[in-house]
Structure formats: C-alpha cells, structure tokens
Design an enzyme around this catalytic site. Structure first.
Site, mmCIF file in Angstrom:
data_model
loop_
_atom_site.group_PDB
_atom_site.id
_atom_site.type_symbol
_atom_site.label_atom_id
_atom_site.label_comp_id
_atom_site.label_asym_id
_atom_site.label_seq_id
_atom_site.Cartn_x
_atom_site.Cartn_y
_atom_site.Cartn_z
ATOM 1 N N ASP A 159 -19.813 35.943 14.804
ATOM 2 C CA ASP A 159 -18.553 35.190 14.774
ATOM 3 C C ASP A 159 -18.767 33.835 14.129
ATOM 4 O O ASP A 159 -18.078 32.847 14.440
ATOM 5 C CB ASP A 159 -18.027 35.022 16.206
ATOM 6 C CG ASP A 159 -16.581 34.560 16.228
ATOM 7 O OD1 ASP A 159 -16.152 34.011 17.259
ATOM 8 O OD2 ASP A 159 -15.887 34.739 15.201
ATOM 9 N N LYS A 205 -18.463 33.388 7.694
ATOM 10 C CA LYS A 205 -18.230 34.787 7.297
ATOM 11 C C LYS A 205 -19.170 35.223 6.175
ATOM 12 O O LYS A 205 -19.504 36.388 6.074
ATOM 13 C CB LYS A 205 -16.754 34.981 6.927
ATOM 14 C CG LYS A 205 -15.792 34.458 8.015
ATOM 15 C CD LYS A 205 -16.201 34.861 9.426
ATOM 16 C CE LYS A 205 -15.548 33.990 10.497
ATOM 17 N NZ LYS A 205 -16.126 34.185 11.862
ATOM 18 N N ASP A 234 -16.523 39.816 14.449
ATOM 19 C CA ASP A 234 -15.153 39.306 14.471
ATOM 20 C C ASP A 234 -14.702 39.000 13.035
ATOM 21 O O ASP A 234 -15.524 38.812 12.138
ATOM 22 C CB ASP A 234 -15.076 38.024 15.322
ATOM 23 C CG ASP A 234 -13.638 37.574 15.559
ATOM 24 O OD1 ASP A 234 -13.427 36.372 15.750
ATOM 25 O OD2 ASP A 234 -12.728 38.435 15.530
ATOM 26 N N ASN A 235 -13.406 38.971 12.813
ATOM 27 C CA ASN A 235 -12.800 38.465 11.561
ATOM 28 C C ASN A 235 -13.104 39.278 10.320
ATOM 29 O O ASN A 235 -13.168 38.721 9.212
ATOM 30 C CB ASN A 235 -13.241 37.012 11.300
ATOM 31 C CG ASN A 235 -13.025 36.124 12.484
ATOM 32 O OD1 ASN A 235 -13.971 35.580 13.037
ATOM 33 N ND2 ASN A 235 -11.781 35.984 12.923
ATOM 34 N N GLU A 288 -6.474 35.836 16.239
ATOM 35 C CA GLU A 288 -6.206 35.199 17.539
ATOM 36 C C GLU A 288 -4.920 34.368 17.493
ATOM 37 O O GLU A 288 -4.685 33.602 16.579
ATOM 38 C CB GLU A 288 -7.385 34.311 17.973
ATOM 39 C CG GLU A 288 -7.905 33.333 16.942
ATOM 40 C CD GLU A 288 -9.069 33.891 16.135
ATOM 41 O OE1 GLU A 288 -9.166 35.127 16.005
ATOM 42 O OE2 GLU A 288 -9.850 33.102 15.629
#
Ligand SMILES: O=C(NCCc1nnc(-c2ccc3[nH]cnc3c2)[nH]1)c1cc(-c2ccc(F)cc2)cc(O)c1O
Ligand SMILES: [Mg+2]
Length: 214
Positions: free
Chosen positions: A141, A144, A169-170, A199
């Site tokens: 997380d 990136k 995540d993401n 989120e």
C-alpha cells in the site's frame, strides 16, 4: 502553525475512539474521512476484504509496505493471533510519527513494529535485523511504482515461501499496471482481483490477491 491532515486524523482518534479498542480506532478514522477530510486509508469497504483475507491466512508474520497513519496496520493487527507480528515500512517520518500514536491509542504496540525508511533499503535487511524467515502475508500500500520492484526484491531475498499471500491496494486507482501485469502473467503467482471502490468515494478501485507458488 497549521496542523497537517495526519495530525487532524490523530486528534479525531484521540477524541472519538476508546483507548485500547482497535475497532473503535478504525471506526473513528472512517468517520473522520467520510465526514471531515478524505485521507488515503484503505477504508472500510476494501477494509472488509482485507479483514477476510487476514482471517483466512491467519498469518504469524506480516509485512505492510506503506503505513501512512496506521489505519490498515491497526485493522490487520486487531485480527492476528497472540504471538503474530506486523512489520510496517513507512518512508515519511511525519506519517510514521502519527502512525505510532494511532497504534498506541489502539493498544497494539506489542504486535506492530513501525520501521522508517525506503523499502528498497529495508527489505534486504529483514532477515538480519528482525529475524524474519519468510512472510505469511504482505500488504502492499505504498508508492504505486514500488509494488513491482519490491515484489521482485522480496523474491530475491527469499522472503516469500510457497503459499505466501500478497495483497495489493490501489491496483486500479491510482493504479499499478506493471505490478498487475507481472502477478497475473507470471507462472510463479496465482492472482485474483477483488473489485471495490477507492476509499470513501464511488470511483472504482480494487485489491489484487496473489499467492506465491514458489
Ligand atoms: O499514495 C498512496 N499510498 C502511498 C502512501 C505511502 N505511505 N508510505 C509510503 C512509502 C513507504 C515506504 C517506501 N519506500 C519507498 N517508497 C515508499 C513509500 N507510501 C495512495 C494514494 C491514493 C490516492 C488515490 C486517488 C487520489 F486522487 C490520490 C491518492 C490512495 C491510496 O489508497 C493510497 O495508498
Ligand atoms: Mg492505498
């Protein structure tokens, strides 16, 4: 001097959450981010997917890359068996300072080690510095563009074992295209996408769960 968003998030925890109650800390942060200010926590919708993966894996050794204010750190730690530990890497010292206080408010200091510095430098030192053999679960997380190089680094340092779960995540927003391409096409991983939302918003995002096959 003006407070920062992480500082305001910490104050919301100290004002609204019960000391020693991790789930109330998670709730207080989600309420703050919905009602007051957006912040880049994994959030409640993706958080429920995270909870189900953690409960299924029941990990003893967890690595989290990207602590931020400690929301997912607390969320994961609240589900761990007694002896289990999380090592969480945070690059930004201001974030790390806030995260330590959020973790203390939740009463989870004994299960969590916050390490400050770049993942690229710390991953090769995990075995010697923290006595880690391999990780059972890795939650990605952080920046990136670091997901793929750090995954390859974890492989090269022998920190993954047959069955280690990587949860990222993401993968849609902000997006990690090179990482997704790698885990979805490499014969060394079995990958699965959990569609969700960024989120506290309606934008699409999701978690990618990948099993390392050895
Ligand atoms: O950047 C993110 N997260 C990263 C924070 C971090 N906290 N710590 C690190 C670290 C830790 C060790 C490192 N070692 C080397 N780089 C490192 C970076 N990175 C992030 C951004 C968004 C986002 C979405 C839509 C928007 F419009 C704007 C933003 C959503 C998210 O859920 C995120 O997680
Ligand atoms: Mg995130």
């Amino acid at each position: 001097t003006q407070s920062t968003r992480p500082q305001r998030l910490l104050h919301a925890v100290q004002k609204n959450a019960t000391k020693g109650d991790p789930r109330s800390v998670v709730k207080a942060i989600d309420n703050f981010c919905r009602q007051k200010e957006w912040a880049m926590n994994v959030g409640d919708e993706k958080g429920c997917i995270l909870d189900s993966v953690v409960s299924e894996v029941n990990p003893v050794t967890v690595l989290e890359l990207g602590t931020y204010c400690g929301y997912s750190t607390v969320r994961i730690a609240s589900l761990l068996p007694p002896r289990a530990k999380i090592i969480t890497l945070e690059f930004n010292p201001d974030y790390a300072k806030i995260a330590r206080q959020v973790i203390a408010w939740a009463g989870l200091e004994d299960k969590i080690q916050v390490v400050e510095g770049p993942s690229g430098e710390w991953i090769p030192k995990m075995k010697e510095q923290f006595g880690v053999k391999t990780f059972d679960l890795v939650f990605l997380d952080h920046w990136k563009d670091r997901y793929l190089p750090d995954t390859k680094l974890l492989e090269d340092c022998g920190l993954l074992r047959k069955g280690t779960i990587l949860l990222a995540d993401n993968v849609i927003c902000p997006g990690t295209p090179d990482y997704l391409e790698y885990v979805r096409n490499s014969p060394r991983y079995k990958s699965q996408y959990f569609k969700s939302h960024l989120e506290y918003t309606k934008a699409e995002d999701g978690l990618e769960k990948s099993v390392f096959l050895g």
